[in-house]
Design a protein around this motif. Structure first.
Motif, PDB file in Angstrom:
ATOM      1  N   SER A   1      42.638  39.725  38.088  1.00 29.96           N
ATOM      2  CA  SER A   1      42.121  39.171  36.991  1.00 29.96           C
ATOM      3  C   SER A   1      42.924  39.593  36.039  1.00 29.96           C
ATOM      4  CB  SER A   1      40.358  39.657  36.512  1.00 29.96           C
ATOM      5  OG  SER A   1      40.399  40.946  36.932  1.00 29.96           O
TER       6      SER A   1
ATOM      7  N   GLN B   1      43.280  44.040  45.764  1.00 26.65           N
ATOM      8  CA  GLN B   1      44.588  44.464  45.679  1.00 26.65           C
ATOM      9  C   GLN B   1      45.639  45.406  46.666  1.00 26.65           C
ATOM     10  OE1 GLN B   1      43.443  45.302  41.152  1.00 26.65           O
ATOM     11  NE2 GLN B   1      45.822  45.017  41.170  1.00 26.65           N
TER      12      GLN B   1
ATOM     13  N   HIS C   1      41.972  34.386  41.351  1.00 23.35           N
ATOM     14  CA  HIS C   1      40.892  35.045  41.752  1.00 23.35           C
ATOM     15  C   HIS C   1      40.378  36.328  40.972  1.00 23.35           C
ATOM     16  CE1 HIS C   1      39.614  37.772  44.901  1.00 23.35           C
ATOM     17  NE2 HIS C   1      39.171  36.333  46.128  1.00 23.35           N
ATOM     18  N   ARG C   2      39.180  36.486  40.989  1.00 26.85           N
ATOM     19  CA  ARG C   2      39.006  37.900  40.658  1.00 26.85           C
ATOM     20  C   ARG C   2      39.326  38.987  40.740  1.00 26.85           C
ATOM     21  NH1 ARG C   2      34.619  40.572  42.479  1.00 26.85           N
ATOM     22  NH2 ARG C   2      34.305  38.797  43.642  1.00 26.85           N
ATOM     23  N   ASP C   3      40.250  39.669  41.708  1.00 29.65           N
ATOM     24  CA  ASP C   3      40.509  40.624  42.306  1.00 29.65           C
ATOM     25  C   ASP C   3      41.739  40.493  41.285  1.00 29.65           C
ATOM     26  OD1 ASP C   3      38.524  40.628  43.223  1.00 29.65           O
ATOM     27  OD2 ASP C   3      39.542  41.861  45.672  1.00 29.65           O
TER      28      ASP C   3
ATOM     29  N   VAL D   1      42.006  46.598  40.468  1.00 31.83           N
ATOM     30  CA  VAL D   1      40.443  46.148  39.400  1.00 31.83           C
ATOM     31  C   VAL D   1      39.730  45.800  40.717  1.00 31.83           C
ATOM     32  CG1 VAL D   1      39.916  44.859  37.714  1.00 31.83           C
ATOM     33  CG2 VAL D   1      41.838  46.224  37.367  1.00 31.83           C
ATOM     34  N   GLY D   2      40.299  45.500  41.566  1.00 31.78           N
ATOM     35  CA  GLY D   2      39.653  44.200  42.769  1.00 31.78           C
ATOM     36  C   GLY D   2      40.395  44.608  44.210  1.00 31.78           C
ATOM     37  N   GLN D   3      39.504  44.604  45.091  1.00 33.81           N
ATOM     38  CA  GLN D   3      40.218  45.048  46.703  1.00 33.81           C
ATOM     39  C   GLN D   3      40.988  44.485  47.244  1.00 33.81           C
ATOM     40  OE1 GLN D   3      38.274  47.700  47.449  1.00 33.81           O
ATOM     41  NE2 GLN D   3      39.069  47.584  49.899  1.00 33.81           N
TER      42      GLN D   3
ATOM     43  N   GLN E   1      33.090  34.510  35.132  1.00 37.44           N
ATOM     44  CA  GLN E   1      34.815  34.783  34.558  1.00 37.44           C
ATOM     45  C   GLN E   1      34.930  33.676  33.589  1.00 37.44           C
ATOM     46  OE1 GLN E   1      37.797  34.167  37.533  1.00 37.44           O
ATOM     47  NE2 GLN E   1      36.094  34.064  39.226  1.00 37.44           N
TER      48      GLN E   1
END
Ligand code: G4P
Length: 529
Positions: A93, A444, A89-91, A440-442, A119
Protein backbone atom coordinates in the motif's frame (compact mmCIF):
# COMPACT_ATOMS: atom_id res chain seq x y z
CA UNK A 1 0.07 23.98 -29.55
CA UNK A 2 1.16 26.35 -26.78
CA UNK A 3 2.55 25.11 -23.47
CA UNK A 4 -0.52 26.31 -21.76
CA UNK A 5 -2.87 24.49 -24.09
CA UNK A 6 -0.81 21.31 -23.78
CA UNK A 7 -1.01 21.30 -19.99
CA UNK A 8 -4.64 22.31 -19.89
CA UNK A 9 -5.68 19.36 -22.00
CA UNK A 10 -4.06 16.89 -19.63
CA UNK A 11 -5.82 14.81 -16.99
CA UNK A 12 -3.83 12.58 -14.68
CA UNK A 13 -5.69 10.26 -12.34
CA UNK A 14 -5.64 6.93 -10.51
CA UNK A 15 -8.42 4.50 -9.70
CA UNK A 16 -8.94 3.74 -6.03
CA UNK A 17 -10.96 0.70 -5.08
CA UNK A 18 -11.09 -2.45 -3.03
CA UNK A 19 -9.98 -5.61 -4.88
CA UNK A 20 -12.78 -7.05 -7.03
CA UNK A 21 -14.82 -3.85 -7.23
CA UNK A 22 -13.97 -3.68 -10.94
CA UNK A 23 -10.83 -1.56 -11.32
CA UNK A 24 -9.31 -3.75 -14.02
CA UNK A 25 -12.57 -4.00 -15.91
CA UNK A 26 -13.17 -0.27 -15.79
CA UNK A 27 -9.58 0.50 -16.81
CA UNK A 28 -10.00 -1.68 -19.80
CA UNK A 29 -13.31 -0.13 -20.76
CA UNK A 30 -11.93 3.38 -20.44
CA UNK A 31 -9.14 2.41 -22.82
CA UNK A 32 -11.68 0.82 -25.13
CA UNK A 33 -14.01 3.81 -25.16
CA UNK A 34 -11.17 6.24 -25.77
CA UNK A 35 -9.99 4.12 -28.67
CA UNK A 36 -6.61 3.42 -27.07
CA UNK A 37 -7.17 -0.31 -27.45
CA UNK A 38 -9.46 -2.13 -29.79
CA UNK A 39 -9.80 -5.52 -28.25
CA UNK A 40 -11.30 -5.89 -24.83
CA UNK A 41 -9.43 -8.34 -22.69
CA UNK A 42 -5.91 -7.07 -23.19
CA UNK A 43 -5.65 -5.40 -19.80
CA UNK A 44 -7.44 -8.23 -18.09
CA UNK A 45 -5.10 -10.76 -19.64
CA UNK A 46 -2.15 -8.96 -18.11
CA UNK A 47 -3.67 -8.80 -14.70
CA UNK A 48 -1.83 -11.07 -12.32
CA UNK A 49 -3.57 -13.35 -9.89
CA UNK A 50 -5.97 -11.18 -8.02
CA UNK A 51 -5.05 -12.52 -4.64
CA UNK A 52 -1.29 -12.38 -4.74
CA UNK A 53 0.17 -15.17 -2.72
CA UNK A 54 3.71 -15.39 -1.49
CA UNK A 55 4.44 -17.46 -4.55
CA UNK A 56 7.61 -16.00 -6.07
CA UNK A 57 6.55 -16.46 -9.61
CA UNK A 58 3.47 -14.46 -8.86
CA UNK A 59 5.47 -11.63 -7.38
CA UNK A 60 7.91 -11.59 -10.26
CA UNK A 61 5.02 -11.63 -12.66
CA UNK A 62 3.38 -8.77 -10.85
CA UNK A 63 6.52 -6.71 -10.96
CA UNK A 64 6.75 -7.31 -14.68
CA UNK A 65 3.15 -6.51 -15.25
CA UNK A 66 3.24 -3.40 -13.19
CA UNK A 67 5.98 -1.99 -15.40
CA UNK A 68 4.03 -2.80 -18.51
CA UNK A 69 0.74 -1.39 -17.38
CA UNK A 70 1.62 1.08 -14.69
CA UNK A 71 0.87 4.10 -16.84
CA UNK A 72 -1.77 4.08 -19.50
CA UNK A 73 -2.33 7.02 -21.73
CA UNK A 74 -5.40 7.70 -23.81
CA UNK A 75 -6.39 10.42 -26.16
CA UNK A 76 -10.03 11.32 -25.85
CA UNK A 77 -11.85 14.37 -27.18
CA UNK A 78 -8.49 15.96 -27.84
CA UNK A 79 -7.44 15.50 -24.22
CA UNK A 80 -4.51 13.47 -23.01
CA UNK A 81 -5.63 11.26 -20.16
CA UNK A 82 -3.00 9.54 -18.02
CA UNK A 83 -4.20 6.68 -15.87
CA UNK A 84 -1.73 5.58 -13.21
CA UNK A 85 -2.13 2.06 -11.94
CA UNK A 86 -1.91 1.35 -8.24
CA UNK A 87 -0.71 -1.96 -6.82
CA UNK A 88 -3.62 -3.98 -5.55
CA UNK A 89 -2.05 -5.92 -2.72
CA UNK A 90 -2.47 -4.48 0.75
CA UNK A 91 1.14 -5.18 1.69
CA UNK A 92 2.32 -2.81 -1.01
CA UNK A 93 0.00 0.00 0.00
CA UNK A 94 2.96 2.34 0.48
CA UNK A 95 3.55 2.24 -3.26
CA UNK A 96 -0.08 3.05 -3.82
CA UNK A 97 0.11 6.08 -1.55
CA UNK A 98 3.08 7.34 -3.48
CA UNK A 99 1.30 6.91 -6.80
CA UNK A 100 -1.55 8.97 -5.39
CA UNK A 101 0.86 11.88 -4.84
CA UNK A 102 1.48 11.91 -8.59
CA UNK A 103 -2.13 12.34 -9.73
CA UNK A 104 -4.43 15.35 -9.93
CA UNK A 105 -7.64 13.44 -9.27
CA UNK A 106 -8.93 10.02 -8.31
CA UNK A 107 -11.70 7.82 -9.62
CA UNK A 108 -13.25 5.82 -6.80
CA UNK A 109 -14.91 2.56 -7.84
CA UNK A 110 -17.49 1.16 -5.45
CA UNK A 111 -19.15 -2.23 -5.73
CA UNK A 112 -22.91 -1.54 -5.46
CA UNK A 113 -23.37 -4.62 -3.30
CA UNK A 114 -20.49 -3.96 -0.90
CA UNK A 115 -20.37 -0.20 -0.49
CA UNK A 116 -17.17 1.36 0.87
CA UNK A 117 -14.74 -1.47 1.70
CA UNK A 118 -11.62 -1.39 3.93
CA UNK A 119 -8.95 -0.78 1.30
CA UNK A 120 -10.97 1.95 -0.32
CA UNK A 121 -11.29 3.56 3.08
CA UNK A 122 -7.51 3.72 3.52
CA UNK A 123 -7.05 5.19 0.08
CA UNK A 124 -9.78 7.73 0.72
CA UNK A 125 -7.82 8.91 3.76
CA UNK A 126 -4.76 9.58 1.63
CA UNK A 127 -6.83 11.50 -0.92
CA UNK A 128 -8.50 13.47 1.84
CA UNK A 129 -5.15 14.47 3.34
CA UNK A 130 -4.12 15.91 0.02
CA UNK A 131 -7.55 17.28 -0.96
CA UNK A 132 -7.47 15.23 -4.14
CA UNK A 133 -10.74 15.66 -6.06
CA UNK A 134 -12.64 12.36 -6.27
CA UNK A 135 -15.09 11.19 -8.93
CA UNK A 136 -17.22 8.26 -7.74
CA UNK A 137 -18.36 5.36 -9.92
CA UNK A 138 -20.83 2.89 -8.46
CA UNK A 139 -20.27 -0.34 -10.35
CA UNK A 140 -22.14 -3.61 -10.86
CA UNK A 141 -25.61 -2.10 -11.07
CA UNK A 142 -26.58 -5.18 -13.09
CA UNK A 143 -26.32 -7.17 -9.87
CA UNK A 144 -28.54 -7.07 -6.85
CA UNK A 145 -26.99 -4.42 -4.65
CA UNK A 146 -27.77 -1.90 -2.01
CA UNK A 147 -30.36 0.79 -2.38
CA UNK A 148 -28.69 3.72 -4.22
CA UNK A 149 -29.81 6.28 -1.63
CA UNK A 150 -28.34 4.18 1.19
CA UNK A 151 -25.10 3.85 -0.80
CA UNK A 152 -24.84 7.59 -1.23
CA UNK A 153 -25.40 8.05 2.50
CA UNK A 154 -22.62 5.64 3.28
CA UNK A 155 -20.19 7.23 0.80
CA UNK A 156 -20.98 10.69 2.20
CA UNK A 157 -20.26 9.50 5.72
CA UNK A 158 -16.99 7.80 4.73
CA UNK A 159 -15.76 10.63 2.56
CA UNK A 160 -16.94 13.38 4.80
CA UNK A 161 -18.29 15.29 1.82
CA UNK A 162 -21.61 15.41 -0.02
CA UNK A 163 -22.30 13.19 -3.03
CA UNK A 164 -23.77 14.85 -6.08
CA UNK A 165 -25.37 12.25 -8.38
CA UNK A 166 -24.75 13.05 -12.03
CA UNK A 167 -26.64 9.99 -13.23
CA UNK A 168 -29.36 7.96 -11.56
CA UNK A 169 -30.17 4.26 -12.01
CA UNK A 170 -33.53 2.91 -13.12
CA UNK A 171 -33.96 -0.45 -11.45
CA UNK A 172 -31.14 -2.68 -10.30
CA UNK A 173 -29.95 -6.26 -10.68
CA UNK A 174 -32.09 -8.22 -13.10
CA UNK A 175 -34.41 -5.23 -13.41
CA UNK A 176 -31.62 -2.76 -14.25
CA UNK A 177 -33.09 -0.65 -17.02
CA UNK A 178 -30.43 2.00 -17.48
CA UNK A 179 -29.35 5.37 -16.15
CA UNK A 180 -30.85 8.81 -16.32
CA UNK A 181 -28.29 11.48 -17.14
CA UNK A 182 -29.40 14.29 -14.86
CA UNK A 183 -27.72 17.04 -16.81
CA UNK A 184 -28.40 15.89 -20.36
CA UNK A 185 -31.94 14.95 -19.26
CA UNK A 186 -32.11 11.66 -21.04
CA UNK A 187 -32.07 8.00 -20.17
CA UNK A 188 -29.49 5.64 -21.58
CA UNK A 189 -31.03 2.19 -21.83
CA UNK A 190 -29.10 -0.77 -20.51
CA UNK A 191 -28.05 -3.64 -22.72
CA UNK A 192 -26.13 -6.45 -21.13
CA UNK A 193 -23.17 -8.42 -22.35
CA UNK A 194 -21.71 -6.02 -24.88
CA UNK A 195 -18.00 -6.44 -25.15
CA UNK A 196 -17.42 -3.65 -27.61
CA UNK A 197 -18.53 -0.07 -28.05
CA UNK A 198 -21.98 -0.10 -29.53
CA UNK A 199 -24.67 2.45 -30.06
CA UNK A 200 -26.81 2.54 -26.97
CA UNK A 201 -30.39 3.58 -27.02
CA UNK A 202 -31.00 7.05 -25.60
CA UNK A 203 -34.47 8.37 -24.78
CA UNK A 204 -35.01 12.03 -23.80
CA UNK A 205 -36.86 12.63 -20.54
CA UNK A 206 -39.45 14.56 -22.50
CA UNK A 207 -40.67 11.08 -23.40
CA UNK A 208 -41.06 10.11 -19.76
CA UNK A 209 -44.45 8.56 -20.36
CA UNK A 210 -42.99 6.00 -22.74
CA UNK A 211 -40.28 5.21 -20.17
CA UNK A 212 -42.89 4.80 -17.45
CA UNK A 213 -44.74 2.33 -19.60
CA UNK A 214 -41.57 0.46 -20.40
CA UNK A 215 -39.97 0.33 -16.94
CA UNK A 216 -43.05 0.66 -14.74
CA UNK A 217 -42.43 1.08 -11.05
CA UNK A 218 -38.66 1.24 -11.42
CA UNK A 219 -38.85 4.36 -13.55
CA UNK A 220 -41.41 6.01 -11.27
CA UNK A 221 -39.24 5.29 -8.26
CA UNK A 222 -36.23 6.76 -10.04
CA UNK A 223 -38.29 9.87 -10.87
CA UNK A 224 -39.28 10.22 -7.22
CA UNK A 225 -35.71 9.79 -6.03
CA UNK A 226 -34.43 12.28 -8.57
CA UNK A 227 -36.98 14.79 -7.37
CA UNK A 228 -36.01 14.14 -3.77
CA UNK A 229 -32.34 14.53 -4.59
CA UNK A 230 -32.86 17.75 -6.48
CA UNK A 231 -34.15 19.17 -3.24
CA UNK A 232 -31.83 17.42 -0.77
CA UNK A 233 -28.48 17.09 -2.54
CA UNK A 234 -26.40 20.15 -3.40
CA UNK A 235 -26.07 21.10 -7.04
CA UNK A 236 -22.84 20.18 -8.72
CA UNK A 237 -20.31 22.91 -8.12
CA UNK A 238 -17.02 22.46 -9.94
CA UNK A 239 -15.09 24.64 -7.51
CA UNK A 240 -16.33 22.55 -4.59
CA UNK A 241 -15.40 19.35 -6.39
CA UNK A 242 -11.91 20.63 -7.19
CA UNK A 243 -11.44 21.63 -3.56
CA UNK A 244 -12.51 18.09 -2.50
CA UNK A 245 -15.68 19.37 -0.88
CA UNK A 246 -18.09 17.26 -2.95
CA UNK A 247 -17.91 14.22 -5.20
CA UNK A 248 -19.88 13.73 -8.41
CA UNK A 249 -21.37 10.22 -8.56
CA UNK A 250 -22.00 8.02 -11.60
CA UNK A 251 -23.73 4.66 -11.78
CA UNK A 252 -22.99 1.86 -14.22
CA UNK A 253 -21.77 -1.59 -15.01
CA UNK A 254 -18.21 -1.68 -16.25
CA UNK A 255 -18.29 -5.24 -17.50
CA UNK A 256 -21.27 -4.34 -19.67
CA UNK A 257 -19.65 -1.14 -21.02
CA UNK A 258 -22.40 0.75 -19.32
CA UNK A 259 -21.92 4.18 -17.76
CA UNK A 260 -18.30 4.23 -18.86
CA UNK A 261 -18.75 6.97 -21.43
CA UNK A 262 -20.13 9.28 -18.73
CA UNK A 263 -17.05 8.69 -16.59
CA UNK A 264 -14.70 9.38 -19.46
CA UNK A 265 -16.57 12.58 -20.24
CA UNK A 266 -16.43 13.57 -16.58
CA UNK A 267 -12.65 13.16 -16.62
CA UNK A 268 -12.45 15.60 -19.50
CA UNK A 269 -15.18 18.03 -18.39
CA UNK A 270 -14.80 18.00 -14.61
CA UNK A 271 -11.41 16.64 -13.54
CA UNK A 272 -8.61 19.18 -13.10
CA UNK A 273 -5.63 19.74 -15.34
CA UNK A 274 -2.19 19.89 -13.63
CA UNK A 275 -2.03 22.53 -10.92
CA UNK A 276 0.84 24.76 -9.78
CA UNK A 277 3.07 22.94 -7.33
CA UNK A 278 5.09 23.94 -4.33
CA UNK A 279 8.80 23.32 -4.88
CA UNK A 280 10.15 24.79 -1.66
CA UNK A 281 11.85 27.90 -2.99
CA UNK A 282 8.84 28.85 -5.10
CA UNK A 283 5.60 27.69 -6.64
CA UNK A 284 6.13 26.17 -10.07
CA UNK A 285 3.48 26.72 -12.73
CA UNK A 286 2.67 23.77 -15.01
CA UNK A 287 3.29 25.95 -18.04
CA UNK A 288 6.66 27.16 -16.77
CA UNK A 289 8.78 26.53 -19.85
CA UNK A 290 11.51 24.59 -18.03
CA UNK A 291 11.15 20.90 -17.39
CA UNK A 292 10.80 19.60 -13.84
CA UNK A 293 9.30 16.54 -12.20
CA UNK A 294 9.45 14.10 -9.32
CA UNK A 295 10.45 10.45 -9.11
CA UNK A 296 7.44 8.78 -7.50
CA UNK A 297 8.29 5.20 -8.27
CA UNK A 298 11.45 3.23 -8.90
CA UNK A 299 11.21 -0.21 -10.37
CA UNK A 300 14.03 -2.71 -10.74
CA UNK A 301 14.60 -4.32 -14.07
CA UNK A 302 13.04 -7.73 -14.34
CA UNK A 303 16.14 -9.12 -15.94
CA UNK A 304 18.65 -9.68 -13.13
CA UNK A 305 21.59 -9.53 -15.55
CA UNK A 306 20.74 -5.90 -16.16
CA UNK A 307 21.09 -3.97 -12.96
CA UNK A 308 19.28 -0.96 -14.26
CA UNK A 309 16.07 0.42 -12.91
CA UNK A 310 13.20 2.42 -14.25
CA UNK A 311 12.49 5.70 -12.50
CA UNK A 312 8.99 7.01 -13.08
CA UNK A 313 8.81 10.78 -13.15
CA UNK A 314 5.63 12.78 -12.92
CA UNK A 315 6.20 15.93 -14.97
CA UNK A 316 5.24 19.14 -13.14
CA UNK A 317 6.40 21.76 -15.60
CA UNK A 318 7.92 22.38 -18.99
CA UNK A 319 8.37 19.93 -21.78
CA UNK A 320 10.47 16.84 -21.91
CA UNK A 321 11.98 16.07 -25.28
CA UNK A 322 14.01 13.04 -26.23
CA UNK A 323 17.71 13.45 -25.47
CA UNK A 324 17.22 16.31 -23.02
CA UNK A 325 19.86 16.75 -20.30
CA UNK A 326 18.50 16.11 -16.85
CA UNK A 327 19.73 16.99 -13.39
CA UNK A 328 19.04 15.41 -10.01
CA UNK A 329 18.45 18.36 -7.68
CA UNK A 330 19.48 16.46 -4.53
CA UNK A 331 22.98 15.68 -5.76
CA UNK A 332 23.41 18.31 -8.46
CA UNK A 333 24.54 15.54 -10.75
CA UNK A 334 23.63 15.17 -14.36
CA UNK A 335 21.50 12.21 -15.19
CA UNK A 336 22.22 10.23 -18.30
CA UNK A 337 19.36 7.85 -18.82
CA UNK A 338 20.06 5.02 -21.23
CA UNK A 339 16.54 5.22 -22.52
CA UNK A 340 13.40 7.16 -21.86
CA UNK A 341 9.83 6.09 -22.45
CA UNK A 342 7.06 8.59 -22.64
CA UNK A 343 4.07 6.20 -22.64
CA UNK A 344 2.84 7.69 -25.87
CA UNK A 345 3.87 4.65 -27.82
CA UNK A 346 0.39 3.24 -28.31
CA UNK A 347 -0.52 6.13 -30.52
CA UNK A 348 0.40 6.16 -34.12
CA UNK A 349 1.14 9.87 -34.11
CA UNK A 350 3.57 9.20 -31.26
CA UNK A 351 5.60 12.22 -30.32
CA UNK A 352 8.57 11.97 -28.04
CA UNK A 353 7.67 14.76 -25.74
CA UNK A 354 5.88 15.07 -22.44
CA UNK A 355 4.22 17.94 -20.61
CA UNK A 356 3.03 18.63 -17.07
CA UNK A 357 0.72 15.80 -16.05
CA UNK A 358 2.51 13.19 -18.15
CA UNK A 359 4.70 10.42 -16.81
CA UNK A 360 8.06 9.55 -18.24
CA UNK A 361 10.05 6.49 -17.31
CA UNK A 362 13.80 6.38 -17.72
CA UNK A 363 16.32 3.68 -17.11
CA UNK A 364 19.13 4.45 -14.73
CA UNK A 365 21.99 2.63 -13.10
CA UNK A 366 21.64 4.43 -9.79
CA UNK A 367 21.95 7.90 -8.41
CA UNK A 368 18.20 8.35 -8.35
CA UNK A 369 15.95 7.89 -5.34
CA UNK A 370 12.27 7.92 -4.72
CA UNK A 371 11.20 11.49 -4.18
CA UNK A 372 14.03 13.02 -6.20
CA UNK A 373 13.27 16.23 -8.02
CA UNK A 374 14.55 16.15 -11.61
CA UNK A 375 14.99 19.30 -13.67
CA UNK A 376 16.62 20.38 -16.88
CA UNK A 377 19.11 22.29 -14.77
CA UNK A 378 18.18 25.78 -15.94
CA UNK A 379 19.46 28.69 -13.83
CA UNK A 380 15.89 29.58 -12.81
CA UNK A 381 15.51 26.14 -11.25
CA UNK A 382 18.21 26.42 -8.59
CA UNK A 383 17.03 24.97 -5.31
CA UNK A 384 13.77 23.52 -6.64
CA UNK A 385 12.70 20.65 -4.42
CA UNK A 386 9.22 19.20 -4.54
CA UNK A 387 8.03 17.71 -1.30
CA UNK A 388 5.15 15.52 -0.32
CA UNK A 389 6.26 12.01 -1.22
CA UNK A 390 5.40 10.10 1.92
CA UNK A 391 7.31 7.39 3.74
CA UNK A 392 5.27 5.73 6.44
CA UNK A 393 6.73 4.57 9.72
CA UNK A 394 7.07 0.78 9.43
CA UNK A 395 5.09 -1.39 11.77
CA UNK A 396 7.01 -4.60 11.19
CA UNK A 397 10.72 -5.09 11.79
CA UNK A 398 13.17 -7.87 11.12
CA UNK A 399 16.92 -8.02 11.62
CA UNK A 400 19.09 -9.11 8.71
CA UNK A 401 21.61 -11.87 9.27
CA UNK A 402 24.02 -12.79 6.52
CA UNK A 403 24.42 -16.50 5.77
CA UNK A 404 27.86 -15.87 4.30
CA UNK A 405 29.77 -13.04 6.03
CA UNK A 406 31.94 -12.57 2.93
CA UNK A 407 28.95 -11.14 1.13
CA UNK A 408 28.53 -8.09 3.31
CA UNK A 409 29.40 -5.70 0.48
CA UNK A 410 26.77 -7.20 -1.80
CA UNK A 411 24.26 -7.00 1.02
CA UNK A 412 24.96 -3.30 1.53
CA UNK A 413 24.59 -2.64 -2.18
CA UNK A 414 21.42 -4.69 -2.42
CA UNK A 415 19.76 -3.10 0.57
CA UNK A 416 20.74 0.36 -0.58
CA UNK A 417 19.12 -0.19 -3.93
CA UNK A 418 16.02 -1.89 -2.58
CA UNK A 419 15.72 0.94 -0.08
CA UNK A 420 16.00 3.51 -2.85
CA UNK A 421 13.21 1.75 -4.69
CA UNK A 422 11.04 1.94 -1.59
CA UNK A 423 10.68 -1.85 -1.61
CA UNK A 424 11.67 -1.84 2.07
CA UNK A 425 12.98 0.61 4.64
CA UNK A 426 16.46 0.03 5.94
CA UNK A 427 17.57 1.17 9.39
CA UNK A 428 21.11 1.17 10.77
CA UNK A 429 21.07 0.99 14.56
CA UNK A 430 23.28 3.69 16.04
CA UNK A 431 24.94 1.33 18.44
CA UNK A 432 25.82 -1.11 15.67
CA UNK A 433 24.56 -4.62 15.28
CA UNK A 434 22.61 -6.13 12.40
CA UNK A 435 20.70 -3.89 10.06
CA UNK A 436 16.98 -3.71 10.48
CA UNK A 437 14.38 -3.94 7.78
CA UNK A 438 11.14 -2.09 8.32
CA UNK A 439 7.98 -2.85 6.39
CA UNK A 440 4.35 -1.91 6.32
CA UNK A 441 3.28 -5.34 5.02
CA UNK A 442 4.72 -8.80 5.69
CA UNK A 443 5.05 -9.68 2.02
CA UNK A 444 7.66 -6.95 1.61
CA UNK A 445 10.15 -8.97 3.70
CA UNK A 446 9.64 -12.04 1.59
CA UNK A 447 10.10 -10.11 -1.61
CA UNK A 448 13.30 -8.50 -0.33
CA UNK A 449 14.74 -11.79 0.87
CA UNK A 450 13.96 -13.34 -2.47
CA UNK A 451 15.33 -10.45 -4.49
CA UNK A 452 18.55 -10.24 -2.48
CA UNK A 453 19.21 -13.79 -3.47
CA UNK A 454 18.05 -13.60 -7.06
CA UNK A 455 19.52 -10.24 -7.98
CA UNK A 456 22.50 -9.81 -5.66
CA UNK A 457 23.46 -13.40 -4.87
CA UNK A 458 23.11 -12.76 -1.14
CA UNK A 459 21.42 -15.20 1.14
CA UNK A 460 20.05 -13.70 4.32
CA UNK A 461 18.15 -14.94 7.31
CA UNK A 462 15.54 -12.65 8.70
CA UNK A 463 15.37 -12.69 12.48
CA UNK A 464 12.63 -11.43 14.73
CA UNK A 465 13.19 -7.99 16.16
CA UNK A 466 12.04 -6.45 19.42
CA UNK A 467 10.81 -3.34 17.63
CA UNK A 468 7.18 -2.76 16.74
CA UNK A 469 7.24 0.73 15.31
CA UNK A 470 9.32 3.77 14.49
CA UNK A 471 9.04 7.53 14.62
CA UNK A 472 11.23 10.05 12.87
CA UNK A 473 12.69 12.53 15.32
CA UNK A 474 13.08 16.28 15.34
CA UNK A 475 13.69 18.56 18.33
CA UNK A 476 13.14 22.15 19.34
CA UNK A 477 16.87 22.63 19.85
CA UNK A 478 20.17 20.72 19.38
CA UNK A 479 20.55 20.55 23.18
CA UNK A 480 17.19 18.86 23.56
CA UNK A 481 18.06 16.44 20.82
CA UNK A 482 21.36 15.56 22.46
CA UNK A 483 19.70 14.96 25.79
CA UNK A 484 17.26 12.63 24.08
CA UNK A 485 19.80 10.73 21.99
CA UNK A 486 22.14 10.25 24.96
CA UNK A 487 19.35 8.73 26.97
CA UNK A 488 18.04 6.47 24.19
CA UNK A 489 21.07 5.39 22.17
CA UNK A 490 20.03 1.75 22.07
CA UNK A 491 16.78 2.58 20.33
CA UNK A 492 18.00 4.99 17.68
CA UNK A 493 18.69 4.24 14.06
CA UNK A 494 19.35 6.07 10.81
CA UNK A 495 17.21 5.32 7.78
CA UNK A 496 18.36 5.20 4.17
CA UNK A 497 18.16 8.99 3.90
CA UNK A 498 20.20 9.35 7.13
CA UNK A 499 17.17 10.63 8.98
CA UNK A 500 17.15 9.84 12.67
CA UNK A 501 14.45 7.50 13.91
CA UNK A 502 13.40 6.28 17.34
CA UNK A 503 12.39 2.62 17.41
CA UNK A 504 9.48 1.61 19.57
CA UNK A 505 9.44 -1.55 21.65
CA UNK A 506 5.77 -1.46 22.63
CA UNK A 507 2.63 0.46 21.84
CA UNK A 508 3.03 2.40 25.13
CA UNK A 509 6.62 3.25 24.43
CA UNK A 510 5.71 6.26 22.33
CA UNK A 511 3.39 7.81 24.89
CA UNK A 512 5.77 7.31 27.78
CA UNK A 513 8.76 8.64 25.87
CA UNK A 514 6.79 11.61 24.63
CA UNK A 515 5.83 12.43 28.22
CA UNK A 516 9.44 12.27 29.33
CA UNK A 517 10.70 14.34 26.39
CA UNK A 518 8.01 16.87 25.57
CA UNK A 519 10.32 18.91 23.36
CA UNK A 520 11.04 16.06 21.00
CA UNK A 521 8.75 15.60 18.00
CA UNK A 522 7.88 12.08 16.88
CA UNK A 523 6.74 11.88 13.25
CA UNK A 524 4.82 8.88 11.87
CA UNK A 525 5.41 10.09 8.34
CA UNK A 526 8.53 11.33 6.65
CA UNK A 527 8.17 13.41 3.55
CA UNK A 528 10.98 13.33 1.12
CA UNK A 529 12.73 16.67 1.32
P1 G4P B 1 -10.49 -5.45 -9.59
O1 G4P B 1 -9.54 -5.08 -10.68
O2 G4P B 1 -11.05 -4.28 -8.87
O3 G4P B 1 -9.98 -6.47 -8.67
O4 G4P B 1 -11.79 -6.09 -10.27
P2 G4P B 1 -12.03 -6.74 -11.69
O5 G4P B 1 -12.16 -5.70 -12.72
O6 G4P B 1 -11.08 -7.85 -11.94
O7 G4P B 1 -13.49 -7.31 -11.45
C1 G4P B 1 -13.76 -8.28 -10.46
C2 G4P B 1 -14.92 -9.15 -10.91
O8 G4P B 1 -16.10 -8.35 -11.03
C3 G4P B 1 -14.71 -9.80 -12.27
O9 G4P B 1 -15.38 -11.05 -12.25
C4 G4P B 1 -15.43 -8.87 -13.19
O10 G4P B 1 -15.83 -9.49 -14.38
C5 G4P B 1 -16.61 -8.50 -12.34
N1 G4P B 1 -17.25 -7.24 -12.74
C6 G4P B 1 -16.67 -6.06 -13.06
N2 G4P B 1 -17.59 -5.14 -13.38
C7 G4P B 1 -18.79 -5.74 -13.24
C8 G4P B 1 -20.14 -5.31 -13.44
O11 G4P B 1 -20.43 -4.19 -13.80
N3 G4P B 1 -21.11 -6.24 -13.22
C9 G4P B 1 -20.84 -7.51 -12.83
N4 G4P B 1 -21.87 -8.32 -12.64
N5 G4P B 1 -19.59 -7.95 -12.63
C10 G4P B 1 -18.58 -7.08 -12.85
P3 G4P B 1 -14.67 -12.43 -12.00
O12 G4P B 1 -15.68 -13.48 -12.22
O13 G4P B 1 -13.99 -12.39 -10.69
O14 G4P B 1 -13.58 -12.45 -13.08
P4 G4P B 1 -13.73 -12.83 -14.60
O15 G4P B 1 -13.83 -14.29 -14.61
O16 G4P B 1 -14.95 -12.14 -15.13
O17 G4P B 1 -12.49 -12.32 -15.21
Amino acid sequence: MSFRAETQRRRTFAIISHPDAGKTTLTEKLLLFSGAIHIAGSVKARKASRHATSDWMEIEKQRGISVASSVMQMLYRDHVINLLDTPGHRDFSEDTYRVLTAVDSALMVIDAANGVEPQTRRLIEVCRQRDTPIITFINKMDREGRDPIALLDEIEAELGMPCVPMTWPVGQGKAFGGIVDLRAKHMRLFRAGEDRVTEQEIVPLSEAQALRERFGHDFELAEQNIELLTEAAPAFDREAFLAARQTPVFFGSAVNNFGVQEVLDALVDLAPSPAPRNAGVRIVQPDDEHFSGVVFKVQANMDPSHRDRIAFVRVYSGRYTQGMKLKVQRTGKELRPTSVVTFLSQRREAVDEAYAGDIIGFTTHGGVQLGDTITEGHASQAGLQYTGLPFFAPELFQAVELANPMKSKQLQAGLLQLGEEGAIQVFRPQEGGPMLLGAVGQLQFEVVQHRLKAEYGVEVRLMPSRFVGARWITADSPEELKKFTDANASKLALDAADTLAYLLTSPYDLRLTQERFPKIHFHPLREHA
